[in-house]
Motif scaffolding. Structure first.
Motif, PDB file in Angstrom:
ATOM      1  N   ALA A   1      44.789 166.836 -42.437  1.00 21.34           N
ATOM      2  CA  ALA A   1      44.680 165.713 -41.497  1.00 21.34           C
ATOM      3  C   ALA A   1      45.798 164.730 -41.819  1.00 21.34           C
ATOM      4  O   ALA A   1      45.880 164.223 -42.938  1.00 21.34           O
ATOM      5  N   ASN A   2      46.635 164.440 -40.827  1.00 20.22           N
ATOM      6  CA  ASN A   2      47.851 163.668 -41.075  1.00 20.22           C
ATOM      7  C   ASN A   2      47.823 162.312 -40.386  1.00 20.22           C
ATOM      8  O   ASN A   2      47.072 162.089 -39.434  1.00 20.22           O
TER       9      ASN A   2
ATOM     10  N   THR B   1      44.275 172.735 -53.824  1.00 17.03           N
ATOM     11  CA  THR B   1      45.333 171.946 -53.205  1.00 17.03           C
ATOM     12  C   THR B   1      45.010 170.468 -53.331  1.00 17.03           C
ATOM     13  O   THR B   1      43.844 170.076 -53.448  1.00 17.03           O
ATOM     14  N   SER B   2      46.064 169.656 -53.266  1.00 11.94           N
ATOM     15  CA  SER B   2      45.892 168.208 -53.306  1.00 11.94           C
ATOM     16  C   SER B   2      46.913 167.558 -52.392  1.00 11.94           C
ATOM     17  O   SER B   2      47.968 168.137 -52.099  1.00 11.94           O
ATOM     18  N   CYS B   3      46.596 166.366 -51.929  1.00 13.06           N
ATOM     19  CA  CYS B   3      47.532 165.592 -51.106  1.00 13.06           C
ATOM     20  C   CYS B   3      47.626 164.189 -51.688  1.00 13.06           C
ATOM     21  O   CYS B   3      46.646 163.670 -52.239  1.00 13.06           O
ATOM     22  N   GLY B   4      48.788 163.563 -51.574  1.00 15.81           N
ATOM     23  CA  GLY B   4      48.999 162.264 -52.207  1.00 15.81           C
ATOM     24  C   GLY B   4      49.706 161.275 -51.307  1.00 15.81           C
ATOM     25  O   GLY B   4      50.141 161.606 -50.191  1.00 15.81           O
ATOM     26  N   ASN B   5      49.841 160.051 -51.822  1.00 10.03           N
ATOM     27  CA  ASN B   5      50.506 158.984 -51.069  1.00 10.03           C
ATOM     28  C   ASN B   5      52.011 159.182 -50.959  1.00 10.03           C
ATOM     29  O   ASN B   5      52.675 158.455 -50.214  1.00 10.03           O
TER      30      ASN B   5
ATOM     31  N   ARG C   1      53.346 161.604 -49.593  1.00  3.50           N
ATOM     32  CA  ARG C   1      53.484 162.466 -48.407  1.00  3.50           C
ATOM     33  C   ARG C   1      53.549 163.953 -48.768  1.00  3.50           C
ATOM     34  O   ARG C   1      53.990 164.777 -47.978  1.00  3.50           O
ATOM     35  N   SER C   2      53.112 164.299 -49.945  1.00  2.00           N
ATOM     36  CA  SER C   2      53.225 165.690 -50.393  1.00  2.00           C
ATOM     37  C   SER C   2      51.884 166.410 -50.321  1.00  2.00           C
ATOM     38  O   SER C   2      50.815 165.802 -50.372  1.00  2.00           O
ATOM     39  N   ILE C   3      51.965 167.738 -50.203  1.00  2.00           N
ATOM     40  CA  ILE C   3      50.820 168.643 -50.316  1.00  2.00           C
ATOM     41  C   ILE C   3      51.174 169.643 -51.402  1.00  2.00           C
ATOM     42  O   ILE C   3      52.189 170.346 -51.292  1.00  2.00           O
ATOM     43  N   ALA C   4      50.378 169.687 -52.461  1.00  2.00           N
ATOM     44  CA  ALA C   4      50.689 170.545 -53.611  1.00  2.00           C
ATOM     45  C   ALA C   4      49.638 171.641 -53.742  1.00  2.00           C
ATOM     46  O   ALA C   4      48.448 171.406 -53.548  1.00  2.00           O
ATOM     47  N   LEU C   5      50.117 172.828 -54.082  1.00  2.00           N
ATOM     48  CA  LEU C   5      49.255 173.989 -54.304  1.00  2.00           C
ATOM     49  C   LEU C   5      49.304 174.343 -55.780  1.00  2.00           C
ATOM     50  O   LEU C   5      50.381 174.578 -56.331  1.00  2.00           O
ATOM     51  N   TYR C   6      48.136 174.348 -56.432  1.00  2.00           N
ATOM     52  CA  TYR C   6      48.058 174.552 -57.877  1.00  2.00           C
ATOM     53  C   TYR C   6      47.256 175.803 -58.208  1.00  2.00           C
ATOM     54  O   TYR C   6      46.383 176.212 -57.452  1.00  2.00           O
TER      55      TYR C   6
ATOM     56  N   GLN D   1      56.767 164.262 -43.193  1.00  2.00           N
ATOM     57  CA  GLN D   1      57.316 162.963 -42.787  1.00  2.00           C
ATOM     58  C   GLN D   1      56.309 161.841 -42.950  1.00  2.00           C
ATOM     59  O   GLN D   1      56.674 160.702 -43.232  1.00  2.00           O
ATOM     60  N   THR D   2      55.020 162.150 -42.756  1.00  2.00           N
ATOM     61  CA  THR D   2      53.973 161.143 -42.866  1.00  2.00           C
ATOM     62  C   THR D   2      52.893 161.613 -43.841  1.00  2.00           C
ATOM     63  O   THR D   2      52.808 162.801 -44.167  1.00  2.00           O
ATOM     64  N   LYS D   3      52.058 160.680 -44.263  1.00  2.00           N
ATOM     65  CA  LYS D   3      51.085 160.962 -45.320  1.00  2.00           C
ATOM     66  C   LYS D   3      49.945 161.848 -44.821  1.00  2.00           C
ATOM     67  O   LYS D   3      49.501 161.720 -43.682  1.00  2.00           O
ATOM     68  N   THR D   4      49.470 162.715 -45.690  1.00  2.00           N
ATOM     69  CA  THR D   4      48.295 163.542 -45.419  1.00  2.00           C
ATOM     70  C   THR D   4      47.072 162.881 -46.047  1.00  2.00           C
ATOM     71  O   THR D   4      47.073 162.552 -47.230  1.00  2.00           O
ATOM     72  N   ASN D   5      46.030 162.685 -45.244  1.00  2.00           N
ATOM     73  CA  ASN D   5      44.842 161.972 -45.715  1.00  2.00           C
ATOM     74  C   ASN D   5      43.767 162.884 -46.285  1.00  2.00           C
ATOM     75  O   ASN D   5      43.009 162.469 -47.164  1.00  2.00           O
ATOM     76  N   ALA D   6      43.650 164.099 -45.770  1.00  2.00           N
ATOM     77  CA  ALA D   6      42.585 165.003 -46.223  1.00  2.00           C
ATOM     78  C   ALA D   6      42.984 166.436 -45.897  1.00  2.00           C
ATOM     79  O   ALA D   6      43.872 166.671 -45.064  1.00  2.00           O
ATOM     80  N   LEU D   7      42.326 167.383 -46.539  1.00  2.00           N
ATOM     81  CA  LEU D   7      42.568 168.800 -46.237  1.00  2.00           C
ATOM     82  C   LEU D   7      41.285 169.585 -46.451  1.00  2.00           C
ATOM     83  O   LEU D   7      40.378 169.160 -47.165  1.00  2.00           O
ATOM     84  N   ALA D   8      41.219 170.756 -45.824  1.00  2.00           N
ATOM     85  CA  ALA D   8      40.037 171.619 -45.928  1.00  2.00           C
ATOM     86  C   ALA D   8      40.477 173.072 -45.836  1.00  2.00           C
ATOM     87  O   ALA D   8      41.335 173.421 -45.009  1.00  2.00           O
TER      88      ALA D   8
END
Length: 242
Positions: free
Chosen positions: A55-56, A11-15, A17-22, A36-43
């Protein structure tokens, strides 16, 4: 981040405001979620391989199931500023988060509120957090150029314990489990000292949220039945699923 079990999925998150699953075996994303708001990190949860936590910027963390991204499994609250990093413990039963509000919090994987909060007078904004390999310690890196080591359970005594000390710890844990439902015991167990800035900001945020809830209740009360649809908190921050 790659899934710890399914090594082909990440997975990845970007500026944007998206979360993509690859899946590395395909050229396009499997799923894409816009918030609605940007995601900064994920685990990823190392035990429940389908679940991951993000983490949003809206002061909350959201746990999703990769099989159903149209609704969050859980919303984790308590931070009063943007959440900058998140990491799971090796057991998968809890995770740690670091925030712009200069605090580190530990959440249960299915808990809406943190079970513990760490802060110091000199610690600045926390940009990185990690669990140790055995889950006993938490590491935090902050804007004051320091890396700090915290115990995952603040009251736990580390090192070799005498039999009397082990029995005492087991007895105290049994007492807490037996009487934890009582209001006074629950209040004492839940209470944490907070810096004045975090306490005041949290109080203000609760007042704003209560005002929004009352406003929504009044709108429903004075509108035609069924004309206003209530969106659950786990869906409110999702803009679109692609």
């Amino acid at each position: 981040r790659f899934n710890p079990v399914e090594s082909d999925i990440f997975t990845s998150c970007g500026n944007d405001r998206s979360i993509a699953l690859y899946d590395i075996r395909s050229a396009t994303p499997l799923h894409k979620l816009v918030m609605q708001t940007k995601t900064n990190a994920l685990a990823w949860n190392p035990i429940e391989a389908f679940n991951f936590t993000v983490a949003n910027e809206d002061c909350c963390l959201y746990t999703y199931d990769m099989r159903r991204l149209d609704i969050a499994k859980n919303v984790h609250k308590d931070h009063v500023s943007a959440v900058l990093d998140v990491d799971y413990s090796p057991t998968g039963r809890e995770f740690v988060s670091g925030s712009y509000d200069r605090s580190v919090r530990i959440f249960k994987y299915d808990g809406g509120h943190s079970r513990d909060v760490y802060h110091t007078k000199r610690m600045q904004r926390v940009f990185g957090v990690r669990f140790s390999g055995d889950g006993s310690y938490v590491f935090s890196g902050s804007d004051d150029m320091n890396v700090r080591i915290w115990k995952a359970k603040a009251s736990q005594k580390m090192g070799t314990l005498l039999p009397k000390e082990k029995n005492k710890q087991a007895y105290n844990a049994a007492l807490l489990k037996r009487y934890g439902h009582m209001p006074d015991i629950k209040r004492i167990n839940r209470h944490r000292h907070l810096p004045k800035s975090i306490y005041k900001t949290g109080k203000l945020r609760r007042e704003v949220m209560d005002a929004e809830r009352r406003k929504e209740e009044n709108r429903i009360k004075h509108s035609a039945p069924g004309s206003i649809k209530i969106k659950p908190a786990r869906k409110k921050k999702i803009v679109a699923r692609i």
